[in-house]
Enzyme design. Structure first.
Site, mmCIF file in Angstrom:
data_model
loop_
_atom_site.group_PDB
_atom_site.id
_atom_site.type_symbol
_atom_site.label_atom_id
_atom_site.label_comp_id
_atom_site.label_asym_id
_atom_site.label_seq_id
_atom_site.Cartn_x
_atom_site.Cartn_y
_atom_site.Cartn_z
ATOM 1 N N ASN A 10 10.543 27.346 91.889
ATOM 2 C CA ASN A 10 9.449 27.296 90.907
ATOM 3 C C ASN A 10 8.446 26.272 91.417
ATOM 4 O O ASN A 10 8.690 25.074 91.337
ATOM 5 C CB ASN A 10 10.002 26.891 89.534
ATOM 6 N N LYS A 12 5.567 25.550 90.253
ATOM 7 C CA LYS A 12 4.699 24.965 89.210
ATOM 8 C C LYS A 12 3.238 25.058 89.680
ATOM 9 O O LYS A 12 2.882 26.023 90.337
ATOM 10 C CB LYS A 12 5.125 23.528 88.901
ATOM 11 N N HIS A 95 9.944 28.256 80.054
ATOM 12 C CA HIS A 95 10.214 26.999 80.765
ATOM 13 C C HIS A 95 9.929 25.834 79.816
ATOM 14 O O HIS A 95 9.002 25.892 79.015
ATOM 15 C CB HIS A 95 9.335 26.910 82.015
ATOM 16 N N GLU A 97 8.507 23.098 80.235
ATOM 17 C CA GLU A 97 7.134 22.557 80.311
ATOM 18 C C GLU A 97 6.181 23.396 79.458
ATOM 19 O O GLU A 97 5.250 22.885 78.861
ATOM 20 C CB GLU A 97 6.679 22.482 81.776
ATOM 21 N N GLU A 167 18.455 25.067 81.739
ATOM 22 C CA GLU A 167 17.719 23.946 82.319
ATOM 23 C C GLU A 167 17.682 22.792 81.319
ATOM 24 O O GLU A 167 16.787 22.739 80.471
ATOM 25 C CB GLU A 167 16.286 24.371 82.642
ATOM 26 N N GLY A 173 13.006 17.434 86.976
ATOM 27 C CA GLY A 173 12.061 16.521 87.607
ATOM 28 C C GLY A 173 12.445 15.054 87.502
ATOM 29 O O GLY A 173 11.634 14.170 87.784
ATOM 30 N N SER A 213 16.748 19.235 88.949
ATOM 31 C CA SER A 213 16.943 18.306 90.067
ATOM 32 C C SER A 213 17.980 18.787 91.093
ATOM 33 O O SER A 213 18.747 17.975 91.628
ATOM 34 C CB SER A 213 17.320 16.913 89.543
ATOM 35 N N GLY A 234 12.797 23.317 91.184
ATOM 36 C CA GLY A 234 11.392 22.936 91.097
ATOM 37 C C GLY A 234 10.987 22.113 92.311
ATOM 38 O O GLY A 234 10.662 22.650 93.374
ATOM 39 N N GLY A 235 11.036 20.779 92.175
ATOM 40 C CA GLY A 235 10.551 19.871 93.219
ATOM 41 C C GLY A 235 11.066 20.187 94.620
ATOM 42 O O GLY A 235 10.288 20.203 95.582
HETATM 43 C C1 PEP Z 1 12.109 23.389 87.073
HETATM 44 O O1 PEP Z 1 10.952 23.041 86.957
HETATM 45 O O2 PEP Z 1 12.471 24.490 86.638
HETATM 46 C C2 PEP Z 1 13.047 22.482 87.714
HETATM 47 C C3 PEP Z 1 14.320 22.760 87.700
HETATM 48 O O3 PEP Z 1 12.502 21.371 88.327
HETATM 49 P P1 PEP Z 1 13.275 20.287 89.253
HETATM 50 O O4 PEP Z 1 14.126 21.047 90.227
HETATM 51 O O5 PEP Z 1 12.161 19.536 89.934
HETATM 52 O O6 PEP Z 1 14.089 19.454 88.343
#
Ligand code: PEP
Length: 254
Positions: A10, A12, A95, A97, A167, A173, A213, A234-235
């Site tokens: 993802n 973002k 999500h 966010e 999640e 994050g 994460s 994500g990251g």
């Molecule tokens: C996400 O945004 O769905 C996510 C899991 O981010 P991260 O891996 O950065 O925690």
């Protein structure tokens, strides 16, 4: 019974169209042709160039959001059919966010899921508790409510297209991943909630991904758990080398 393994990136609001194409060129060739399902959820403007760059690979390109209407006077919104024509095959919905920053409710997410399924996009539906809810031991109540309200009254065949992503908001994050044991317990509970709505057989077919994460060195133990069918990243998906490593480590598990 095998639900397969999914690794979903993802991005973002990162990466221009050019950066998206360059990223796909830089992914490890083995990750691009992996036998597991490797999905990339990219910004709207990168869908077309990413899908074009992914031609001839096994990568699947998708979106991170969409509107619930087929079309209409909704300035600044985007429709499932537009995403599909641009090359998207799936869409992330619900999500945290979007829930937290843009006020999306379970009822609205439910409508988006219905629209995605109707217009040919596979929905990846996110659920998860925040830090306070976990501290107050409300995780199962939150998951049960989100699953019931987001996934209510889909027909059986539509439900089989859904991918669920657990999640925990406190892990997104933050660098604080849930342990594999905590995640497995939440996943097993999510599967039980699906079974209550759609029966055991359907619940056994639904992939449930963990997000929060995830890193190359944590993915293996997560995916070894019986109810964890992959990860939403994500990251760590922003760097093609790190994401390739996550894909290859995941592939080695089953
Ligand atoms: C996400 O945004 O769905 C996510 C899991 O981010 P991260 O891996 O950065 O925690």
């Amino acid at each position: 019974m095998s639900r397969g393994i999914y690794v979903v990136g993802n991005w973002k609001m990162y990466k221009t169209a050019q950066q998206a194409a360059d990223y796909i060129d830089e992914l490890d060739p083995a990750a691009k042709t992996s036998s597991i399902s490797v999905y990339l959820a990219v910004p709207f403007t990168s869908i077309h160039p990413a899908a074009r760059a992914a031609k001839g690979t096994h990568l699947v390109v998708g979106a991170q959001n969409m509107n619930d209407a087929q079309e209409g006077a909704f300035t600044g919104e985007i429709a499932a059919l537009m995403l599909k024509e641009a090359g998207a095959e799936f869409v992330i919905l619900g999500h945290s966010e979007r829930r937290r920053l843009f006020g999306e409710t379970d009822a609205f997410i439910h409508k988006k899921i219905q629209r995605a399924l109707k217009d040919g996009l596979r929905p990846i539906v996110c659920v998860g508790e925040d830090a306070q809810e976990r501290e107050e031991r409300l995780t199962e109540d939150v998951l049960k409510k989100q699953i019931a309200e987001c996934l209510a009254s889909l027909d059986e065949e539509s439900m089989k297209q859904v991918v669920l992503a657990y999640e925990p908001v406190w892990a997104i994050g933050t660098g604080k991943s849930a342990t594999a044991e905590i995640a497995e317990s939440a996943h097993a509970f999510c599967r039980q909630c699906i079974a209550e709505l759609y029966g055991e057989e359907t619940a056994e077919l639904i992939p449930i991904l963990y997000g929060g994460s995830v890193k190359p060195d944590t993915v293996t133990h997560l995916i070894e758990q019986p109810d964890i069918d992959g990860v939403l990243v994500g990251g760590a998906s922003l760097d093609p080398k790190t994401f390739s490593e996550i894909v290859l480590n995941s592939e080695s598990v089953k």
